[in-house]
Design an enzyme around this catalytic site. Structure first.
Site, PDB file in Angstrom:
ATOM      1  N   ASP A  92      32.200 -39.675  -5.281  1.00 28.74           N
ATOM      2  CA  ASP A  92      33.661 -39.600  -5.313  1.00 28.74           C
ATOM      3  C   ASP A  92      34.143 -38.435  -6.157  1.00 28.74           C
ATOM      4  OD1 ASP A  92      34.864 -41.495  -3.616  1.00 28.74           O
ATOM      5  OD2 ASP A  92      34.345 -43.127  -4.971  1.00 28.74           O
ATOM      6  N   CYS A 127      25.012 -42.140 -11.421  1.00 30.50           N
ATOM      7  CA  CYS A 127      24.624 -43.133 -10.412  1.00 30.50           C
ATOM      8  C   CYS A 127      24.961 -42.670  -9.003  1.00 30.50           C
ATOM      9  CB  CYS A 127      25.278 -44.479 -10.688  1.00 30.50           C
ATOM     10  SG  CYS A 127      27.087 -44.436 -10.726  1.00 30.50           S
ATOM     11  N   GLU A 175      34.493 -40.866 -11.965  1.00 33.95           N
ATOM     12  CA  GLU A 175      34.478 -40.493 -10.543  1.00 33.95           C
ATOM     13  C   GLU A 175      35.763 -39.818 -10.093  1.00 33.95           C
ATOM     14  OE1 GLU A 175      33.937 -44.025  -8.159  1.00 33.95           O
ATOM     15  OE2 GLU A 175      34.949 -45.258  -9.659  1.00 33.95           O
ATOM     16  N   HIS A 185      18.033 -29.146  19.055  1.00 35.06           N
ATOM     17  CA  HIS A 185      18.261 -30.492  18.531  1.00 35.06           C
ATOM     18  C   HIS A 185      16.947 -31.191  18.213  1.00 35.06           C
ATOM     19  CE1 HIS A 185      22.552 -30.761  20.395  1.00 35.06           C
ATOM     20  NE2 HIS A 185      22.509 -30.111  19.247  1.00 35.06           N
TER      21      HIS A 185
END
Length: 837
Positions: free
Chosen positions: A720, A767, A696, A459
């Protein structure tokens, strides 16, 4: 007021509407991961005590306070969401740790307007952090005033816990192959535990003749279940079948970061003799120099015995509670910064901190006469030894997470200072660092870290790579014998720690660092000049912003416009909608901040999972596919009309461009254009702003040619578009990393969008997050994208990337990429054709 020693009625600490946790717009709180409780959307500026009690923790940033009620319930009062990011600005704490407070006493005050404008939400929480012992029963879900009855708390009886559940209902069985890379280590085990705790049934994993309760992370890790191993799952209880299916899904779904790029290949340490050099394994790349500083672990004094058992139990309990609160705040901070790796690591730490195997062993040692620090340390050491004996390198490295908890709890027990005394620019060496150590050292500006132990998949290594902090591990015990103060060189890429670098070598390293800094400075110097490929194709590099302040930053960084202004910042986290004039002023401020450059303003994109208090909408089973974006405008046209009127009154109107979200068909675009014309006529305007469509959803990409006939431009929202195309929720813990916009299917939709737009002479921008990925820049240019809207700090970097590309070559190669089989294959090809750095 208390009814008896077990029950307690809490009064409202704030005035305002009451929400259940499920309706809180924050996944950590809403999931119950931090405990049961209730929320209030406050209307006043002071937080009051809900009961008599003792202040046991005050947040460093002044936005939260924890009380221990007289019946033992521990109550976290947390004002607002993501308010830790404000670093105490706007908050005034009125009490101190250890203070006794009475019901209705003022605990903290805050600047209502200032905090509301800068945080995610003012929704405030009352959480029972030791909810394993108490049950919360809301008294009201209507609006309350300070001091009115809000929540009833009762102690859980054995019959209310899951302890009796095994005798209820049938037992069901299932089997599954483990999908998690490296097997069932701490983070996936913590996820299994969280899943199991969502059901009444008791669940167990069975592997290689042994079993472990799904309540115990340590128990599950102790089974040493490897990747792709077949395990059996049993669940007994009233909801056993549902629990079984949920657990099988969790076990068969890889964590987000596991589906991402692997850790860098660990270079095997070469132990060949080389004077003045220690060889190790590269955990995070980089080349740095600096003075060597040694960190020491906490050394326990001798345990002299003769302790009061009850007192030692309470000491450990309090220390564990303090550390739990610290980790919860770290989680909240990581979530606010969208650091998925940090969230996963510290969620696992939280689960380990509550692990019955660890706790039972520690409390048993106290019963046998040990002091609390020694009991905790012994419990950790035993479990570390168990992990190291499992003959799994990955699980052995996970023992470092237990070391982290050992150090944190011991600090709480012994009042050890948390801040390291380390100068900026130092090279830190230690036996083994913990994730908490790494975050602290990174914040203090150290140049690099070196460990005698550790591994490239630990980690700490994950966090070091995320922080860009050069890190070497497995350097051996000789590391700890080095004298502090000497200048050393960390060549992490080569797996080398140079202990006696010459003046010439130090100068060489410093020059390399200066070259990197100079490159960044050069990129910034040229950030205000246009970005053209070597064969003369100009690509506009704009910025994504959410306020006029961000627009000013984008302008200063060389952005050639705003490619996406998210207008939701005006609408969310408030009780009434912004009026037309407030909206006009906000949009005008962004236009003013950008000088003479264009600003693309997306109309309101709320609904579904982004609810507004003043806009009640029906609950949806699948909000991502529900009433959002342009669909909300169809349901509530007055909301969009008001926004369009505000946009039409900005000046100069030719620099304002309007972008419509979630469009799926041409009719939606035509309807909004008609409304824009009608409202413009009402305002007596002769001109109209450009109107664009956000691509999108796959339907919009497939209809790009038809949309481009009526739109002035198209802007692709790859975030999206990725999740809708791949049918994977980008916020799903196990799938988010697989939602890769360089997937060939996405690239084909981008290509089709650009082709369709070109037939009508329209330009296409991106975008989404893909625009900010330098690896993707040549692909997007090759497919026909001519505007990239990125985060403001990346404008210079992306412009520099464009200037080194040949658009004709980008077109040839990008066409070939469409035929590859996976996002990983595309990324590999991109690295080969257009290497970074």
């Amino acid at each position: 007021m208390p009814n008896n020693n077990k029950e307690l009625t809490l009064s409202a600490p704030l005035s305002g509407p009451v929400l259940t946790l499920a309706n809180v717009p924050d996944a950590v709180f809403a999931s119950g991961a931090m405990g049961d409780g209730i929320a209030i959307d406050p209307l006043n500026d002071t937080l009051y005590a809900p009961c008599d009690g003792e202040v046991i923790h005050v947040a460093r940033t002044g936005h939260a306070v924890t009380l221990r009620a007289d019946n033992g319930a521990e109550l976290l009062l947390h004002l607002g969401l993501d308010t830790v990011e404000l670093q105490g600005d706007g908050f005034s704490m009125l009490v101190k740790e250890g203070a006794r407070v009475s019901n209705g006493q003022a605990l903290l005050r805050y600047d209502l307007d200032s905090v509301a404008q800068r945080c995610k939400s003012l929704v405030s929480l009352l959480i029972i952090t030791n909810g394993e012992h108490f049950q919360a029963r809301p008294i009201t879900l209507k609006g309350v005033k300070v001091g009115e009855p809000l929540l009833h708390i009762v102690s859980k009886t054995p019959g209310e816990t899951r302890d009796d559940e095994p005798d209820v209902g049938v037992e069901v069985f299932g089997q599954i192959r483990i999908a998690h890379r490296g097997g069932l280590h701490a983070r996936p085990a913590a996820l299994v535990r969280q899943t199991a705790q969502g059901f009444k049934s008791r669940s167990h994993l069975h592997f290689s003749g042994r079993s472990a309760s799904c309540d115990s992370v340590m128990g599950m890790m102790g089974l040493a279940i490897t990747e792709q191993a077949e395990v059996h799952v049993s669940c007994r209880g009233s909801d056993a079948e549902a629990a079984l299916q949920a657990l099988l899904k969790t076990l068969s779904t890889a964590l987000a970061e596991e589906a991402h790029a692997e850790a860098p290949p660990a270079k095997a340490p070469s132990r060949s003799a080389e004077a003045g050099v220690l060889h190790g394994v590269c955990a995070a790349p980089g080349l740095v120099s600096g003075p060597l500083v040694r960190l020491q672990g906490i050394q326990l004094p001798e345990d002299v015995g003769g302790h009061d058992v009850a007192e030692q139990r309470q000491r450990l309990h309090d220390a564990l509670a303090n550390v739990s609160r610290e980790i919860q705040l770290t989680l909240e901070n990581a979530k606010a910064r969208r650091h998925v790796d940090e969230q996963a690591i510290f969620s696992a730490h939280l689960a380990l901190l509550e692990d019955p195997v660890l706790l039972d062993a520690a409390y048993l040692s106290i019963e046998q006469g040990c002091a609390a620090p020694h009991a905790w340390s012994r419990s950790i050491d035993v479990q570390c030894q168990v992990l190291r004996q499992l003959q799994s390198a990955l699980l052995a490295e996970r023992a470092n997470d237990l070391h982290d908890l050992r150090q944190r709890v011991l600090r709480a027990l012994l009042d050890e200072a948390w801040q390291f005394d380390v100068p900026a620019g130092a090279i830190v060496v230690a036996q083994e660092l913990t994730p908490s150590d790494l975050l602290q050292l990174s914040a203090q500006g150290v140049a690099g870290v070196c460990m005698a132990e550790g591994g490239a998949t630990s980690h700490v290594a994950i966090l070091a790579r995320g922080k860009g902090l050069p890190c070497l591990v497995a350097l051996g015990e000789a590391l700890l014998a080095q004298a502090p103060g000497q200048s050393v060189v960390v060549d992490a890429d080569g797996g080398r720690l140079e202990l006696s670098p010459s003046a010439e070598r130090l100068m060489q390293v410093q020059q390399a660092q200066k070259r990197r800094a100079a490159l960044r400075a050069e990129q910034q110097t040229l950030a205000h000049t246009p970005a053209r490929t070597v064969d003369g194709v100009q690509v506009e590099v704009a910025a994504n912003v959410a306020s006029s302040a961000e627009a000013s930053q984008a302008f200063a960084n060389g952005a050639e416009g705003v490619g996406l202004l998210r207008t939701e910042f005006l609408f969310v986290d408030r009780h009434t909608a912004p009026d037309e004039e407030e909206q006009r002023q906000a949009y005008q401020a962004v236009l003013d901040a950008m000088g003479d450059r264009p600003v693309i303003i997306r109309t309101i994109d709320v609904g579904g999972d982004k609810q507004l208090d003043y806009l009640p909408l029906p609950a949806e089973a699948n909000p991502v596919l529900g009433l959002r974006g342009i669909r909300l405008a169809q349901a509530r046209p007055e909301l969009l009309d008001q926004q369009l009127r505000a946009l039409l009154q900005t000046r100069p109107l030719q620099r304002c461009r309007i972008l419509l979200p979630m469009v799926t068909e041409v009719g939606e675009l035509l309807h909004i254009r008609q409304r824009l014309d009608a409202l413009g006529n009402e305002l007596g305007l002769d001109e109209r702003p450009q109107l664009g469509v956000m691509i999108e959803v796959p339907a919009a990409a497939l209809l790009a040619e038809q949309l481009a006939e009526h739109a002035d431009f198209l802007s692709i929202g790859t975030n999206d578009l990725s999740q809708y195309t791949l049918a994977m929720d980008r916020d799903h813990a196990g799938l988010a990393a697989r939602v890769d916009a360089l997937h060939p299917a996405l690239l084909r939709l981008i290509a089709q969008t650009c082709d369709g737009a070109a037939k009508h002479g329209r330009w296409v921008g991106v975008c989404g997050a893909l625009a900010s990925d330098p690896l993707a820049t040549p692909v997007l240019i090759g497919l026909g994208v001519r505007e990239l809207s990125v985060s403001p700090p990346q404008v210079g970097e992306i412009k520099d990337r464009v200037r080194h590309l040949d658009a004709a070559q980008c077109r040839r190669v990008s066409t070939e990429l469409l035929n590859l089989a996976s996002a990983a294959a595309v990324r590999q090809a991109c690295h080969q054709h257009w290497p970074l750095g």
